[in-house]
Design an enzyme around this catalytic site. Sequence first.
Site, short mmCIF file in Angstrom:
data_model
loop_
_atom_site.label_atom_id
_atom_site.label_comp_id
_atom_site.label_asym_id
_atom_site.label_seq_id
_atom_site.Cartn_x
_atom_site.Cartn_y
_atom_site.Cartn_z
N ILE A 43 1.89 -9.10 6.55
CA ILE A 43 3.19 -9.72 6.84
C ILE A 43 3.80 -8.93 8.00
O ILE A 43 4.23 -7.79 7.80
CB ILE A 43 4.15 -9.65 5.62
CG1 ILE A 43 3.46 -10.08 4.32
CG2 ILE A 43 5.43 -10.43 5.89
CD1 ILE A 43 3.23 -11.55 4.16
N GLU A 44 3.79 -9.54 9.18
CA GLU A 44 4.26 -8.82 10.36
C GLU A 44 5.77 -8.95 10.54
O GLU A 44 6.44 -9.72 9.85
CB GLU A 44 3.50 -9.33 11.60
CG GLU A 44 2.01 -9.01 11.47
CD GLU A 44 1.20 -9.30 12.72
OE1 GLU A 44 1.68 -10.04 13.61
OE2 GLU A 44 0.07 -8.77 12.79
N CYS A 53 0.59 -4.27 5.55
CA CYS A 53 -0.83 -4.65 5.56
C CYS A 53 -1.19 -5.39 4.27
O CYS A 53 -0.53 -5.24 3.23
CB CYS A 53 -1.70 -3.41 5.68
SG CYS A 53 -1.62 -2.61 7.28
N GLU A 55 -3.78 -5.10 2.15
CA GLU A 55 -4.22 -4.35 0.97
C GLU A 55 -3.06 -3.65 0.29
O GLU A 55 -3.03 -3.52 -0.93
CB GLU A 55 -5.36 -3.37 1.30
CG GLU A 55 -5.17 -2.47 2.49
CD GLU A 55 -5.55 -3.11 3.82
OE1 GLU A 55 -4.89 -4.08 4.20
OE2 GLU A 55 -6.47 -2.59 4.49
N CYS A 88 -6.60 0.59 7.51
CA CYS A 88 -5.98 1.53 8.45
C CYS A 88 -5.66 2.85 7.73
O CYS A 88 -5.74 2.94 6.49
CB CYS A 88 -4.71 0.92 9.05
SG CYS A 88 -3.31 0.90 7.92
N1 THU Z 1 -3.79 -4.90 9.06
C1 THU Z 1 -3.95 -5.03 7.71
O1 THU Z 1 -3.39 -5.95 7.10
N2 THU Z 1 -4.73 -4.12 7.08
C2 THU Z 1 -5.34 -3.07 7.69
O2 THU Z 1 -5.83 -2.16 7.03
C3 THU Z 1 -5.44 -3.07 9.15
C4 THU Z 1 -4.35 -3.82 9.84
C5 THU Z 1 -2.94 -5.86 9.77
C6 THU Z 1 -1.64 -5.29 10.24
C7 THU Z 1 -1.30 -6.20 11.39
O3 THU Z 1 -0.60 -7.31 10.87
C8 THU Z 1 -2.65 -6.68 11.91
O4 THU Z 1 -3.60 -6.33 10.92
C9 THU Z 1 -3.05 -6.08 13.24
O5 THU Z 1 -2.92 -4.70 13.20
#
Ligand code: THU
Length: 133
Positions: A43-44, A53, A55, A88
Amino acid sequence: MDRKALIEEAFKALENSYSPYSNFKVGACILCRDGTLFYGTNIENASYPVTNCAERSAVFACYSRGYREKDIEAIAIVSNGARISAPCGACRQVLCELLEPLTPIYLSNGTEEMETNIQRLLPMQFNRKDVLG
Ligand code: THU
């Protein structure tokens, strides 16, 4: 539910990704030992660092219902990336707090799949043993 089915569930969560800035979609699904599933997606936010993120969304939903690390059988994390993307750094720290070290983590981008765990993804952890002894 096997690995393939859990990965399919994670792709259902990916469909709900709110990622207008990156267009990078991530989905996660946690399988609990009693069969309950928890879904999460990324969810950005216009204020980029506030993004959550996939997870983390899934594991927070799981804990919010009272499930704990021993109750979790596996988690699948999937993306629409060209290669498999691993969690990440921030998510690794959260997963090391909230998953057992060897709980299977399935990763997929739809073409490739792999299995790992948080012990492997985050060696030499700073965790509750450091703080609580
Ligand atoms: N993102 C995740 O949802 N999980 C991760 O572990 C890596 C990054 C998402 C965050 C952002 O919305 C998009 O990927 C690009 O970074």
